[in-house]
Design a protein around this motif. Structure first.
Motif, PDB file in Angstrom:
ATOM      1  N   SER A 170       0.796  -1.227   0.000  1.00  0.00           N
ATOM      2  CA  SER A 170       0.000   0.000   0.000  1.00  0.00           C
ATOM      3  C   SER A 170       0.827   1.275   0.000  1.00  0.00           C
ATOM      4  N   LEU A 171       2.090   1.203   0.330  1.00  0.00           N
ATOM      5  CA  LEU A 171       3.015   2.317   0.121  1.00  0.00           C
ATOM      6  C   LEU A 171       3.818   2.128  -1.159  1.00  0.00           C
ATOM      7  N   ARG A 172       4.341   0.931  -1.342  1.00  0.00           N
ATOM      8  CA  ARG A 172       5.286   0.681  -2.434  1.00  0.00           C
ATOM      9  C   ARG A 172       4.644   0.752  -3.807  1.00  0.00           C
ATOM     10  N   VAL A 173       3.422   0.242  -3.946  1.00  0.00           N
ATOM     11  CA  VAL A 173       2.763   0.253  -5.259  1.00  0.00           C
ATOM     12  C   VAL A 173       2.424   1.681  -5.702  1.00  0.00           C
ATOM     13  N   PRO A 174       1.700   2.492  -4.884  1.00  0.00           N
ATOM     14  CA  PRO A 174       1.431   3.859  -5.361  1.00  0.00           C
ATOM     15  C   PRO A 174       2.694   4.700  -5.530  1.00  0.00           C
ATOM     16  N   ALA A 175       3.709   4.467  -4.735  1.00  0.00           N
ATOM     17  CA  ALA A 175       4.963   5.197  -4.929  1.00  0.00           C
ATOM     18  C   ALA A 175       5.549   4.887  -6.297  1.00  0.00           C
ATOM     19  N   ALA A 176       5.547   3.606  -6.666  1.00  0.00           N
ATOM     20  CA  ALA A 176       6.090   3.220  -7.973  1.00  0.00           C
ATOM     21  C   ALA A 176       5.280   3.824  -9.116  1.00  0.00           C
ATOM     22  N   LEU A 177       3.959   3.855  -8.969  1.00  0.00           N
ATOM     23  CA  LEU A 177       3.105   4.354 -10.046  1.00  0.00           C
ATOM     24  C   LEU A 177       3.144   5.874 -10.158  1.00  0.00           C
ATOM     25  N   CYS A 178       3.439   6.572  -9.050  1.00  0.00           N
ATOM     26  CA  CYS A 178       3.415   8.039  -9.042  1.00  0.00           C
ATOM     27  C   CYS A 178       4.802   8.664  -9.047  1.00  0.00           C
ATOM     28  N   GLY A 179       5.856   7.851  -9.113  1.00  0.00           N
ATOM     29  CA  GLY A 179       7.207   8.390  -9.244  1.00  0.00           C
ATOM     30  C   GLY A 179       7.808   8.933  -7.972  1.00  0.00           C
ATOM     31  N   THR A 180       7.400   8.406  -6.804  1.00  0.00           N
ATOM     32  CA  THR A 180       7.993   8.830  -5.540  1.00  0.00           C
ATOM     33  C   THR A 180       8.762   7.665  -4.920  1.00  0.00           C
ATOM     34  N   MET A 181       9.418   7.935  -3.805  1.00  0.00           N
ATOM     35  CA  MET A 181      10.033   6.870  -3.017  1.00  0.00           C
ATOM     36  C   MET A 181       9.112   6.523  -1.852  1.00  0.00           C
ATOM     37  N   ALA A 182       9.289   5.334  -1.318  1.00  0.00           N
ATOM     38  CA  ALA A 182       8.515   4.902  -0.150  1.00  0.00           C
ATOM     39  C   ALA A 182       9.357   3.951   0.674  1.00  0.00           C
ATOM     40  N   LEU A 183       9.057   3.896   1.960  1.00  0.00           N
ATOM     41  CA  LEU A 183       9.731   2.948   2.849  1.00  0.00           C
ATOM     42  C   LEU A 183       8.713   2.309   3.778  1.00  0.00           C
ATOM     43  N   LYS A 184       8.639   0.979   3.731  1.00  0.00           N
ATOM     44  CA  LYS A 184       7.908   0.180   4.704  1.00  0.00           C
ATOM     45  C   LYS A 184       8.939  -0.410   5.657  1.00  0.00           C
ATOM     46  N   PRO A 185       8.903  -0.062   6.941  1.00  0.00           N
ATOM     47  CA  PRO A 185       9.934  -0.546   7.864  1.00  0.00           C
ATOM     48  C   PRO A 185       9.680  -1.976   8.316  1.00  0.00           C
ATOM     49  N   SER A 186      10.589  -2.509   9.082  1.00  0.00           N
ATOM     50  CA  SER A 186      10.402  -3.826   9.691  1.00  0.00           C
ATOM     51  C   SER A 186       9.162  -3.809  10.576  1.00  0.00           C
ATOM     52  N   PHE A 187       8.449  -4.922  10.597  1.00  0.00           N
ATOM     53  CA  PHE A 187       7.241  -5.038  11.409  1.00  0.00           C
ATOM     54  C   PHE A 187       7.610  -4.893  12.889  1.00  0.00           C
ATOM     55  N   GLY A 188       7.015  -3.897  13.557  1.00  0.00           N
ATOM     56  CA  GLY A 188       7.293  -3.666  14.964  1.00  0.00           C
ATOM     57  C   GLY A 188       8.219  -2.505  15.235  1.00  0.00           C
ATOM     58  N   LEU A 189       8.802  -1.913  14.191  1.00  0.00           N
ATOM     59  CA  LEU A 189       9.769  -0.835  14.417  1.00  0.00           C
ATOM     60  C   LEU A 189       9.083   0.481  14.783  1.00  0.00           C
ATOM     61  N   ILE A 190       7.897   0.739  14.216  1.00  0.00           N
ATOM     62  CA  ILE A 190       7.153   1.966  14.477  1.00  0.00           C
ATOM     63  C   ILE A 190       5.843   1.611  15.159  1.00  0.00           C
ATOM     64  N   ASP A 191       5.580   2.217  16.276  1.00  0.00           N
ATOM     65  CA  ASP A 191       4.343   1.981  17.019  1.00  0.00           C
ATOM     66  C   ASP A 191       3.145   2.376  16.148  1.00  0.00           C
ATOM     67  N   ARG A 192       2.195   1.480  15.983  1.00  0.00           N
ATOM     68  CA  ARG A 192       1.035   1.769  15.150  1.00  0.00           C
ATOM     69  C   ARG A 192      -0.217   2.031  15.989  1.00  0.00           C
ATOM     70  N   GLY A 193      -0.042   2.434  17.241  1.00  0.00           N
ATOM     71  CA  GLY A 193      -1.171   2.823  18.064  1.00  0.00           C
ATOM     72  C   GLY A 193      -1.923   3.979  17.430  1.00  0.00           C
TER      73      GLY A 193
END
Length: 595
Positions: free
Chosen positions: A285-308
């Motif tokens: 959901s980050l990587r696909v639209p980034a590729a289609l719209c010409g931007t960069m994206a980063l999905k981190p390791s699971f658990g690295l960023i609190d998703r509360g």
């Protein structure tokens, strides 16, 4: 190391050639199939067809057959290393610290967060003026080919108060850091105090009373969270369409989709409405639209960023991440929001050894490290499926990395072809379970195709879910073994070009904004074909543009070992430094802070 038996699986068979009935089904226009499914659903007869469609689309049968063969004797879950059984990512090796060339920030720093920060320090721009210009653009509808706004809602009063406070801090010489005064919109799955958290629905209209953990951490560093960006309904459409709202189109071609589900965040960054935007990613959901719209994206390791406070953050796949125009800006985001868990989330941070501490300095230096000594893996089977233009650009990127000192290694991951089926079923079943209360209360307000998609996942038997987990366990062990000799793995970021914005379904079943998307598994499956390997295993993964094909951006995916975001950022930064990410901007892009 993982016990050898953990990845012992029977040899895989090549997929059987489809029979006549399968060929007829593939030849049937998607709209006809959807019309038939809807008609049968109205009569309560759709369940067998829904299951058959899901099974065929992702070769679920082949994955389940493999898993059950495994369970019959090759490997039992009780035989596996306990580290394979949870959601915690498993590292193949300790992160390697190859030679740091100290090359500094690559070129994208001239058009993003760092450029804006330098302009504030020099007095050439002010946070108030920058925010006012962005709000004015949105009011004028200055959106280029995207047609519709990437924002679900704005918070101009609160943001302007923050901009004035930031401007005072810069005037006094005491900014809070690099993000102070930087406009950072967030996806509409994040809680933002005083705004609704719609999650792409029409029924979540109440205003939230608190910020999510990520929003609170951004505000603490002076970022201006001035709005929430559009996302697809409960994140279940990778193309970027909605039956409820006018979704923004691809900034490069208004007849094409922008990708999803972090649709608005990608469009906002691509158009220059923000140097950095927050999204989330469970299946691309980050990587696909980034590729289609010409931007960069980063999905981190699971658990690295609190998703509360993240509405999409209750399952075992979704992570909070970001989009930007440069790797250095993604590193700034990571350093700002990663940190100790503040919310009780046993799935996100299950019991066990804690991951490495937040190496913020290492992340910030990584885009300037270079790649001399980096070991880059190439999964030949994945690239054999790529579009010709994408494969050509990827080959150029690989040659560039090799010229810059990286070692290129061809790898084989025998279970990789089952990652999508396992990931799709995992995400679908977790979404179905998580939306139980919403279905009871607001089911009549949900899009018809989302309801049918959830009905498809309700056909999955408990034993099938057990088989999915068995495949995921074995895949985790196999990939960890591969990463014991690699630093990063290169994959396509999207399995297909940006699809047409108007669905191929017949006009009778199109909504007032766009055609029904989610049950066209050929389209969805192609877009996310290579996303679920990193998602299912909780590995860090970035998308970086490497050129244009047919007038549209092309991105490649950089997957790292667990907890090794630095290596991902280093490779992305080197591709950026080499000029491969310097693609033409869309016609609607305007930035007051760009050189």
């Amino acid at each position: 190391m993982v016990p050898a038996q953990a990845s012992a699986l029977p040899p895989q068979r090549l997929p059987r050639k489809p029979g006549a009935s399968a060929l007829r089904e593939l030849a049937t226009p998607p709209g006809r199939r959807l019309e038939l499914i809807r008609a049968l659903d109205a009569l309560g007869l759709a369940r067998p067809l829904l299951r058959r469609q899901l099974w065929r689309a992702y070769d679920v049968g082949g994955m389940l057959e493999l898993a059950r063969s495994q369970q019959r004797g090759a490997v039992r879950p009780g035989d596996l290393d306990p580290s394979l059984l949870g959601t915690r990512p498993m590292a193949g090796a300790a992160p390697r610290r190859w030679h740091d060339a100290g090359l500094g920030c690559p070129g994208g720093s001239d058009r993003g967060v760092l450029a804006l920060h330098r302009a504030y320090l020099a007095g050439g721009l002010s946070p108030v003026d920058v925010l006012a210009e962005l709000l004015s653009r949105l009011e004028r509808g200055d959106l280029g080919a995207s047609v519709h706004s990437p924002f679900a809602c704005l918070d101009p009063e609160v943001a302007m108060e923050g901009a004035m406070a930031s401007q005072r801090r810069f005037g006094e010489g005491h900014p809070l850091g690099v993000l102070d005064g930087v406009p950072v919109p967030v996806k509409d799955d994040q809680l933002v105090k005083g705004l609704p958290a719609g999650a792409g629905t029409v029924y979540r209209t109440w205003k939230e009373e608190s910020d999510s953990v990520v929003v609170e951490r951004l505000r603490r560093r002076g970022a201006l969270v001035y709005g929430k960006t559009r996302c697809t309904e409960w994140g279940m459409d990778p193309a970027g369409r909605s039956p409820h709202f006018p979704m923004p189109r691809n900034p490069y071609d208004g007849n094409r989709c922008a990708g999803g589900s972090s649709t608005g965040s990608a469009v906002a960054v691509s158009l220059g409405l923000a140097p950095l935007a927050v999204g989330s990613d469970g299946g691309g959901s980050l990587r696909v639209p980034a590729a289609l719209c010409g931007t960069m994206a980063l999905k981190p390791s699971f658990g690295l960023i609190d998703r509360g406070g993240n509405l999409f953050g209750s399952g075992s796949l979704t992570c909070v991440g970001a989009m930007a125009m440069g790797a250095s800006d993604l590193a700034v985001f990571l350093a700002a929001v990663a940190g100790p868990q503040e919310t009780g989330d046993p799935i996100h941070r299950p019991p066990g050894p804690a991951p490495p501490g937040s190496p913020a300095g290492e992340w910030l230096r990584a885009p300037g490290r270079g790649v001399r000594g980096c070991r880059v893996g190439i999964l030949e089977r994945a690239w054999a499926e790529a579009e010709p233009g994408e494969a050509m650009l990827a080959n150029e990127a690989i040659r560039e990395l090799e010229r810059d000192g990286a070692s290129i290694v061809s790898v084989e991951i025998s279970l990789a072809r089952h990652a999508q089926a396992a990931g799709v079923l995992t995400m679908g079943l977790e979404t179905l379970a998580g939306l139980g209360p919403d279905l009871e209360t607001w089911g009549s307000s949900m899009g018809r195709d989302l309801l049918l998609l959830l009905a498809q996942f309700s056909t999955v038997a408990p034993r099938d879910h057990s088989a999915v987990r068995a495949v995921a366990w074995a895949l985790k062990a196999e990939v960890a073994s591969v990463f014991s000799g690699l630093d990063v793995l290169l994959l396509p970021a999207s399995g297909s070009p940006s699809p047409p914005f108007v669905s191929r379904c017949s006009s009778r079943y199109r909504s007032h904004h766009q055609g029904p998307p989610v049950l066209d598994h050929r389209e969805a499956g192609a877009l996310c074909r290579h996303s679920f390997l990193a998602s299912l295993l909780g590995l860090p993964a970035g998308s970086v543009p490497v050129g244009m094909a047919g007038g549209m951006p092309v991105g490649i995916q950089v997957v790292g070992d667990a907890w090794d975001e630095a290596s991902v950022l280093a490779v992305m930064g080197q591709l950026e430094r080499a000029g491969l990410s310097d693609i033409p901007a869309p016609a609607g892009r305007r930035c007051t802070w760009e050189n």
